[in-house]
Design a protein around this motif. Structure first.
Motif, PDB file in Angstrom:
ATOM      1  N   VAL A   1      44.807  44.595  44.058  1.00  8.41           N
ATOM      2  CA  VAL A   1      44.543  44.016  45.472  1.00  8.41           C
ATOM      3  C   VAL A   1      43.249  42.821  45.249  1.00  8.41           C
ATOM      4  N   ASP A   2      42.953  41.957  46.288  1.00  5.29           N
ATOM      5  CA  ASP A   2      42.225  40.744  45.966  1.00  5.29           C
ATOM      6  C   ASP A   2      40.787  41.215  46.360  1.00  5.29           C
ATOM      7  N   ILE A   3      39.775  40.509  45.694  1.00  6.85           N
ATOM      8  CA  ILE A   3      38.458  40.603  45.797  1.00  6.85           C
ATOM      9  C   ILE A   3      37.812  39.866  46.820  1.00  6.85           C
ATOM     10  N   ASP A   4      36.656  40.276  47.256  1.00  7.77           N
ATOM     11  CA  ASP A   4      35.667  39.557  48.165  1.00  7.77           C
ATOM     12  C   ASP A   4      34.919  38.495  47.500  1.00  7.77           C
ATOM     13  N   GLU A   5      34.807  37.263  47.732  1.00  5.98           N
ATOM     14  CA  GLU A   5      34.029  36.342  47.124  1.00  5.98           C
ATOM     15  C   GLU A   5      32.288  36.782  47.070  1.00  5.98           C
ATOM     16  N   ARG A   6      32.085  37.450  48.074  1.00  6.80           N
ATOM     17  CA  ARG A   6      30.719  37.778  48.188  1.00  6.80           C
ATOM     18  C   ARG A   6      30.162  38.997  47.248  1.00  6.80           C
ATOM     19  N   THR A   7      31.317  39.664  47.123  1.00  5.00           N
ATOM     20  CA  THR A   7      30.883  41.087  46.253  1.00  5.00           C
ATOM     21  C   THR A   7      31.531  41.056  44.909  1.00  5.00           C
ATOM     22  N   LEU A   8      32.439  40.238  44.667  1.00  8.71           N
ATOM     23  CA  LEU A   8      33.513  40.267  43.349  1.00  8.71           C
ATOM     24  C   LEU A   8      34.242  41.394  43.316  1.00  8.71           C
ATOM     25  N   GLY A   9      34.197  42.378  44.162  1.00  8.62           N
ATOM     26  CA  GLY A   9      34.850  43.586  44.301  1.00  8.62           C
ATOM     27  C   GLY A   9      36.020  43.621  45.232  1.00  8.62           C
ATOM     28  N   VAL A  10      36.712  44.808  45.437  1.00  9.78           N
ATOM     29  CA  VAL A  10      37.790  44.922  46.243  1.00  9.78           C
ATOM     30  C   VAL A  10      37.224  44.384  47.727  1.00  9.78           C
ATOM     31  N   ASP A  11      38.028  43.638  48.397  1.00  6.12           N
ATOM     32  CA  ASP A  11      37.686  43.125  49.823  1.00  6.12           C
ATOM     33  C   ASP A  11      38.327  44.230  50.516  1.00  6.12           C
ATOM     34  N   ALA A  12      37.290  44.868  51.412  1.00  2.00           N
ATOM     35  CA  ALA A  12      37.819  46.166  52.109  1.00  2.00           C
ATOM     36  C   ALA A  12      38.506  45.609  53.381  1.00  2.00           C
ATOM     37  N   GLU A  13      38.178  44.411  53.959  1.00  2.00           N
ATOM     38  CA  GLU A  13      38.770  44.155  55.096  1.00  2.00           C
ATOM     39  C   GLU A  13      40.103  43.629  54.957  1.00  2.00           C
ATOM     40  N   ARG A  14      40.408  43.066  53.880  1.00  2.00           N
ATOM     41  CA  ARG A  14      41.913  42.439  53.568  1.00  2.00           C
ATOM     42  C   ARG A  14      42.717  43.649  53.032  1.00  2.00           C
TER      43      ARG A  14
ATOM     44  N   VAL B   1      28.942  32.217  25.460  1.00  2.00           N
ATOM     45  CA  VAL B   1      29.338  32.562  26.763  1.00  2.00           C
ATOM     46  C   VAL B   1      30.757  32.835  26.686  1.00  2.00           C
ATOM     47  N   ARG B   2      31.286  33.344  27.814  1.00  2.00           N
ATOM     48  CA  ARG B   2      32.898  33.490  27.716  1.00  2.00           C
ATOM     49  C   ARG B   2      33.204  33.480  29.358  1.00  2.00           C
ATOM     50  N   PRO B   3      34.441  33.264  29.397  1.00  2.00           N
ATOM     51  CA  PRO B   3      35.031  33.357  30.949  1.00  2.00           C
ATOM     52  C   PRO B   3      35.293  34.682  31.493  1.00  2.00           C
ATOM     53  N   VAL B   4      35.421  34.985  32.699  1.00  2.00           N
ATOM     54  CA  VAL B   4      35.926  36.354  32.951  1.00  2.00           C
ATOM     55  C   VAL B   4      37.306  36.875  32.410  1.00  2.00           C
ATOM     56  N   TRP B   5      37.897  37.880  32.798  1.00  3.06           N
ATOM     57  CA  TRP B   5      39.146  38.190  32.335  1.00  3.06           C
ATOM     58  C   TRP B   5      40.219  37.610  32.860  1.00  3.06           C
ATOM     59  N   ASN B   6      41.370  37.338  32.269  1.00  3.16           N
ATOM     60  CA  ASN B   6      42.552  36.788  32.890  1.00  3.16           C
ATOM     61  C   ASN B   6      42.808  38.195  33.829  1.00  3.16           C
ATOM     62  N   PRO B   7      43.179  37.633  35.194  1.00  2.18           N
ATOM     63  CA  PRO B   7      43.685  38.826  36.091  1.00  2.18           C
ATOM     64  C   PRO B   7      44.876  39.490  35.631  1.00  2.18           C
TER      65      PRO B   7
ATOM     66  N   LEU C   1      46.850  37.031  46.071  1.00  6.38           N
ATOM     67  CA  LEU C   1      45.484  37.074  45.219  1.00  6.38           C
ATOM     68  C   LEU C   1      44.656  35.929  45.309  1.00  6.38           C
ATOM     69  N   PRO C   2      44.574  35.229  46.436  1.00  6.86           N
ATOM     70  CA  PRO C   2      43.811  33.833  46.540  1.00  6.86           C
ATOM     71  C   PRO C   2      42.499  33.970  45.885  1.00  6.86           C
ATOM     72  N   ILE C   3      41.794  34.730  46.361  1.00  9.42           N
ATOM     73  CA  ILE C   3      40.218  34.604  45.721  1.00  9.42           C
ATOM     74  C   ILE C   3      40.186  35.146  44.276  1.00  9.42           C
ATOM     75  N   THR C   4      40.935  35.984  43.841  1.00  9.64           N
ATOM     76  CA  THR C   4      41.106  36.487  42.333  1.00  9.64           C
ATOM     77  C   THR C   4      41.456  35.155  41.556  1.00  9.64           C
ATOM     78  N   GLU C   5      42.523  34.653  42.059  1.00 11.49           N
ATOM     79  CA  GLU C   5      43.172  33.178  41.288  1.00 11.49           C
ATOM     80  C   GLU C   5      41.978  32.114  41.466  1.00 11.49           C
ATOM     81  N   SER C   6      41.344  32.113  42.231  1.00  9.38           N
ATOM     82  CA  SER C   6      40.234  30.849  42.331  1.00  9.38           C
ATOM     83  C   SER C   6      38.989  31.358  41.494  1.00  9.38           C
ATOM     84  N   LEU C   7      38.480  32.492  41.677  1.00 14.03           N
ATOM     85  CA  LEU C   7      37.371  32.912  40.912  1.00 14.03           C
ATOM     86  C   LEU C   7      37.973  32.927  39.226  1.00 14.03           C
TER      87      LEU C   7
END
Ligand SMILES: *Cc1c(COP(=O)(O)O)cnc(C)c1O
Length: 397
Positions: free
Chosen positions: A128-141, A356-362, A377-383
């Motif tokens: 499931v996708d994440i919320d750009e504000r929390t970086l965790g699961v987007d409850a609303e979506r 430094v390093r990047p975030v994980w590959n989704p 997963l638009p937010i995951t893919e963008s972030l």
């Protein structure tokens, strides 16, 4: 808003200089996150006690003490220490009732252990996708998505597209930043989903004064070498349920239950996932100074936030109003127009000895999890293209 009213233009050199300026006193190699026991004499003294007494292995007083300290600090009625966070998550999912052929909802942007743990239960990760504000699961979506795909059965919610049971939701607190737990709890209640929290990264992180990892039926912590505090390797299962806690202890310690201590009687096929006393000794020593560690990490985050405030095109992630974060790994977020510069920037920073390093590959981009069900997963893919983790060890303060 104010973070984007920058006065210095984005540039690789500017980011390197600003990172260096945030860490005065560190001229050499700056690792991302490393342990440092130099400020903690108890670490040596407790480990030495293990060696002096011979209690280095699968039994010993430090394991019990570590569990008590974790329970007290997190407010979880029970904590069961295990060999690492991945094993903790595997067992927690099993105890939550995850079975062969189930689906386990989890963020696509996580460390691979979250998805692997579901696989160990022969379940299928469902991203499931994440919320750009929390970086965790987007409850609303997630709620909107479940409205489309979930139907209730006598056995709980079922994915009507695959016919498989939706056995659990595993929120993960990314880099120590808490998910919006109240919103997620509402979704879990509404769709009768069991929550198991992957709080591997968030020891010391609170959501509205409640410690992460204590919202679900079970939660887990990690004490790997790069985490906020480490025992070398280690993990813990948190739960408020005394029966689950007892079962967690039992199945992670070979289910040995003879009438006499010397008897090799075991009543189920179980795991040898115990945390050795030697590792627990380090864990106890580190728990004693956890408050100082978190304070230092929060101060480093504040430095980055200030130092980068006037640079255009980048933002240092700041905790949400409901959060008190451990700032495990600080996050430099590139604006979308600079996403294409990410790898150049990471290379240049590593050459400048800022490791430094990047975030994980989704997860859905990894071969073994690519076929799993997922929502858009638009937010995951963008972030995933825009996050760089900055050096965050507490001793960098
Ligand atoms: C570190 C981590 C784990 C696993 O912990 P280990 O102790 O390394 O096995 C699980 N999930 C997440 C999100 C992690 O960051």
């Amino acid at each position: 808003m104010s973070e984007h009213s920058g006065t210095r233009p984005f540039g690789i050199e500017t980011v390197i200089e600003t990172t260096r300026a945030s860490l005065p006193g560190y001229t050499g190699v700056v690792p991302l996150h490393t342990p440092d026991y130099s400020a903690n004499p108890a670490a040596w003294s407790y480990v030495k006690q293990c060696i002096d007494t011979g209690w280095v292995s699968s039994a010993g007083a430090f394991v019990d003490r570590f569990e008590q300290m974790l329970a007290e600090y997190t407010g979880s009625p029970h904590a069961v220490a295990v060999v690492n966070g991945t094993a903790a998550l595997h067992v927690a999912l099993e105890l939550a009732g995850v079975r062969d052929g189930d689906e386990v909802l989890m963020p696509a942007l996580t460390f691979v252990a979250t998805a692997n743990a579901a696989r160990y239960c022969r379940a299928i990760p469902h991203f499931v996708d994440i919320d750009e504000r929390t970086l965790g699961v987007d409850a609303e979506r997630l709620g909107d998505y479940l409205k489309q795909i979930a139907e209730q059965s006598g056995d709980g919610p079922v994915n009507r597209q695959t016919g498989r049971r939706l056995a659990a939701l595993v929120p993960m607190h990314t880099f120590g930043q808490p998910c919006d737990m109240e919103a997620l709890a509402v979704v879990c209640e509404r769709f009768r989903l069991t929550m198991v929290e992957d709080a591997a990264e968030s020891l010391g992180t609170f959501y509205k004064k409640q410690h992460t990892g204590t919202f679900g039926k079970l939660g887990i912590l990690s004490f790997n070498g790069n985490k906020t505090i480490t025992c070398g390797g280690g993990g813990a299962i948190l739960t408020a349920d005394p029966d689950l806690a007892q079962t967690a202890k039992h199945v992670t310690t070979t289910a040995k239950c003879g009438k006499a201590a010397w008897e090799y009687y075991h009543d189920v096929t179980a795991y040898n996932h115990r945390l050795p006393n030697l590792n627990a000794a380090l864990g106890c020593a580190e728990m004693e100074r956890l408050d100082q560690v978190i304070q230092a990490k929060r101060a480093i985050a504040e430095r980055y936030i200030q130092a980068f405030a006037d640079i255009e095109g980048v933002t240092i992630y700041r905790e949400q109003p409901f959060a008190r974060s451990n700032y495990w790994l600080n996050i430099l977020m590139l604006d979308p127009e600079h996403a294409g510069r990410r790898d150049d920037l990471i290379n240049a920073m590593n050459e400048a000895k800022l490791l430094v390093r990047p975030v994980w590959n989704p997860m859905h981009t990894l071969p073994m999890h690519a076929d799993c069900p997922r929502m858009e997963l638009p937010i995951t893919e963008s972030l995933a293209q825009r996050i760089i983790n900055l050096p965050s060890s507490p001793h960098l303060l």
